[in-house]
Write a protein that holds these residues in place. Structure first.
Motif, mmCIF file in Angstrom:
data_model
loop_
_atom_site.group_PDB
_atom_site.id
_atom_site.type_symbol
_atom_site.label_atom_id
_atom_site.label_comp_id
_atom_site.label_asym_id
_atom_site.label_seq_id
_atom_site.Cartn_x
_atom_site.Cartn_y
_atom_site.Cartn_z
ATOM 1 N N SER A 30 -43.102 -21.398 105.913
ATOM 2 C CA SER A 30 -42.621 -22.692 106.376
ATOM 3 C C SER A 30 -41.466 -23.126 105.506
ATOM 4 O O SER A 30 -41.475 -22.910 104.305
ATOM 5 C CB SER A 30 -43.739 -23.740 106.292
ATOM 6 O OG SER A 30 -44.817 -23.377 107.121
ATOM 7 N N TYR A 52 -41.197 -15.495 111.860
ATOM 8 C CA TYR A 52 -42.188 -16.510 112.176
ATOM 9 C C TYR A 52 -42.570 -16.395 113.646
ATOM 10 O O TYR A 52 -41.870 -15.785 114.457
ATOM 11 C CB TYR A 52 -41.659 -17.914 111.871
ATOM 12 C CG TYR A 52 -40.321 -18.225 112.510
ATOM 13 C CD1 TYR A 52 -40.226 -18.629 113.837
ATOM 14 C CD2 TYR A 52 -39.141 -18.106 111.782
ATOM 15 C CE1 TYR A 52 -39.002 -18.889 114.429
ATOM 16 C CE2 TYR A 52 -37.911 -18.373 112.355
ATOM 17 C CZ TYR A 52 -37.850 -18.773 113.677
ATOM 18 O OH TYR A 52 -36.635 -19.026 114.259
ATOM 19 N N TYR A 55 -41.147 -22.192 115.463
ATOM 20 C CA TYR A 55 -40.377 -23.010 114.520
ATOM 21 C C TYR A 55 -40.478 -24.474 114.946
ATOM 22 O O TYR A 55 -40.217 -24.813 116.103
ATOM 23 C CB TYR A 55 -38.943 -22.487 114.524
ATOM 24 C CG TYR A 55 -37.852 -23.312 113.854
ATOM 25 C CD1 TYR A 55 -38.112 -24.353 112.972
ATOM 26 C CD2 TYR A 55 -36.517 -22.994 114.109
ATOM 27 C CE1 TYR A 55 -37.085 -25.072 112.376
ATOM 28 C CE2 TYR A 55 -35.478 -23.707 113.515
ATOM 29 C CZ TYR A 55 -35.772 -24.751 112.660
ATOM 30 O OH TYR A 55 -34.746 -25.455 112.077
ATOM 31 N N LYS A 83 -42.553 -21.752 110.933
ATOM 32 C CA LYS A 83 -41.432 -22.287 110.159
ATOM 33 C C LYS A 83 -41.359 -23.781 110.421
ATOM 34 O O LYS A 83 -41.284 -24.223 111.568
ATOM 35 C CB LYS A 83 -40.130 -21.605 110.562
ATOM 36 C CG LYS A 83 -38.890 -22.190 109.876
ATOM 37 C CD LYS A 83 -37.634 -21.445 110.331
ATOM 38 C CE LYS A 83 -36.374 -22.062 109.735
ATOM 39 N NZ LYS A 83 -35.160 -21.307 110.142
#
Length: 507
Positions: A30, A52, A55, A83
């Motif tokens: 993240s 990821y 997002y 993320k």
């Protein structure tokens, strides 16, 4: 011009979107950023990681830590990598979001403020109709959003999940009321204030001003009940004004203050967004009432109205917070989002804060929205400040995972716990009769909701940025910098409000 430019920018991004995906089916850490201190600092931008599952671009800086905690817990539970990017509190996230939506790896979940901003993202092809969702839990969540709270341009198609509900009004410390009128009279004073007339409100402000300046004043009469001032003590002796006023902030005069009058003209923000020039002009008297209210507020602050009030050193948001939290003022016009600032300034104030309605001097004959004078003057605005949107340009697998996360956040006990206790938000789907926000101002909002004493946020339908950057700027530069206002000030302000709205909306 600004609106047209933004539309072209977002529509132009559609071409880029055809060539780029939202992210990657693999995962990454993240990414959470906060705004750097100082006006000259560069605006933080998301990292360029692409490893990821989806997002999230979060536009509410106040919940950065709580949102990160929720993302981490969900990731550990579901084996999904997310993320997350968040700008710091008070930072304008829109420019960074536009850049991200033009990038090769666009956010899957992003933030939209209201229906006026929604239009731009619809034109760019980014906002997904939530009826097209594929995750069944998320579809149930979206279907449960009340019609009054959907993010829409046509009144029926919903493009967003509310972050939370927020509310605002005059905040008062009940310990200050006890100091002024006696501890045994606090509950009765609050009850009497809630049903008091606008004229009684103005007389109360004048009486409090006399007490602060002279140490004595005639009793305050609210809803026909009389309340005597007590002798000044260590608490009331610190008072320097009736209101803590952020005179240097344009939103002080636009945004939430003008909303009370706009609520009296339009039933909803969508009605305001679709207004005609004739409807605007019919609200002239209500907009005069708004100007009168702005006069009362700014004439009774801890700093005298004039050039000093609009200086950033004396009239900033921070100074307003300090003045109220440290007992320099009785009231502050603010919302529950300001709670942490008051507690940071004075940890002893947190448990004794409550909301009081903002009074408007309009008659039933003048009100056009279907509300009554009694409804406006006994209620507080409760509204959705931001929405979570799903990026229509992402692939189906990525959207499905994003939908599942939002369903978890607002439908499971674990997710709701993060919303309530780590983000300090009131879940929009909470039953106000059964839940506690866990802090005084949140619980005050829930009490108004439980009693049905809420009005809406119709000003969100005004042209984007107009309330603050046009109307607020106008009042600051032409009226708040002067101690005395001319006799025709209210009418002139109403004229400008209408003409500037018409110009901004192209009416």
């Amino acid at each position: 011009m600004k609106k047209k430019w933004l539309s072209l920018l977002l529509v132009g991004a559609m071409t880029a979107g055809m060539l780029a995906g939202c992210g990657s089916s693999s995962s990454s850490d993240s990414a959470d950023s906060t705004a750097a201190d100082g006006a000259e600092a560069a605006t933080p931008t998301p990292d360029s990681s692409t490893d990821y599952d989806f997002y999230i671009f979060n536009g509410k800086g106040e919940i950065a830590d709580g949102m990160q905690a929720a993302v981490d817990a969900y990731s550990a539970e579901k084996g999904v990598k997310i993320k997350l990017f968040t700008l710091g509190s008070g930072a304008d996230s829109a420019p960074v979001l536009r850049t991200e939506l033009n990038s090769e790896h666009m956010p899957t979940i992003f933030t939209i403020q209201d229906s006026q901003y929604l239009q731009e993202y619809l034109e760019g092809g980014f906002s997904m109709d939530l009826a097209e969702a594929t995750n069944e839990d998320f579809k149930a969540l979206a279907d449960a959003v009340p019609e009054a709270n959907i993010l829409t341009r046509d009144g029926s198609t919903n493009y967003g999940i509310p972050y939370t509900v927020e509310g605002y009004g005059y905040i008062v410390d009940t310990k200050m009321l006890a100091s002024l009128f006696g501890e045994e009279n606090v509950d009765a004073w609050i009850d009497a204030y809630k049903t008091a007339s606008y004229e009684e409100f103005v007389a109360m402000v004048d009486a409090c001003d006399d007490f602060i300046k002279n140490g004595s004043a005639d009793p305050v009469v609210l809803s026909g009940k009389s309340f005597d001032f007590q002798a000044k003590d260590d608490l009331s002796g610190q008072l320097e004004g009736v209101f803590a006023v952020a005179g240097a902030e344009k939103w002080t005069y636009g945004d939430h203050l003008v909303n009370i009058a706009i609520d009296a003209v339009y039933p909803t923000s969508l009605d305001a967004a679709n207004t005609t020039a004739e409807q605007l002009e019919a609200g002239h008297k209500l907009f005069e009432r708004y100007a009168e209210l702005a006069d009362v507020l700014t004439a009774h602050g801890t700093t005298a109205r004039g050039p000093e009030l609009i200086e950033s050193t004396t009239g900033s948001y921070d100074m307003q917070t300090q003045n109220f939290a440290n007992h320099k003022a009785i009231f502050v016009k603010q919302g529950n989002w300001a709670y942490n600032g008051y507690v940071s300034a004075n940890s002893e104030i947190g448990d004794t804060l409550t909301f009081l309605p903002i009074k408007l001097g309009a008659t039933d004959d003048e009100i056009l929205s279907g509300l009554t004078q009694e409804q406006i003057n006994t209620s507080i605005p409760v509204f959705v400040p931001l929405y979570w949107a799903i990026n229509a340009k992402c692939d189906e697998e990525e959207k499905e995972k994003a939908e599942a996360f939002l369903a978890w956040l607002y439908q499971t006990d674990e997710g709701i716990d993060f919303v309530k206790n780590q983000m300090s938000m009131i879940p929009w789907n909470a039953d106000p009769n059964e839940v506690s926000a866990g802090y005084s101002l949140g619980d005050s909002i829930l009490s108004y909701m439980a009693e049905g004493k809420t009005i809406t946020n119709a000003y969100a339908g005004a042209p984007a940025g107009w309330a603050q950057y046009t109307l607020g700027q106008y009042l600051m530069e032409n009226y708040v910098n002067k101690a005395e206002w001319p006799d025709d000030a209210y009418s002139d302000i109403a004229d400008y409000l209408i003409s500037s709205w018409e110009e901004a909306a192209g009416l």
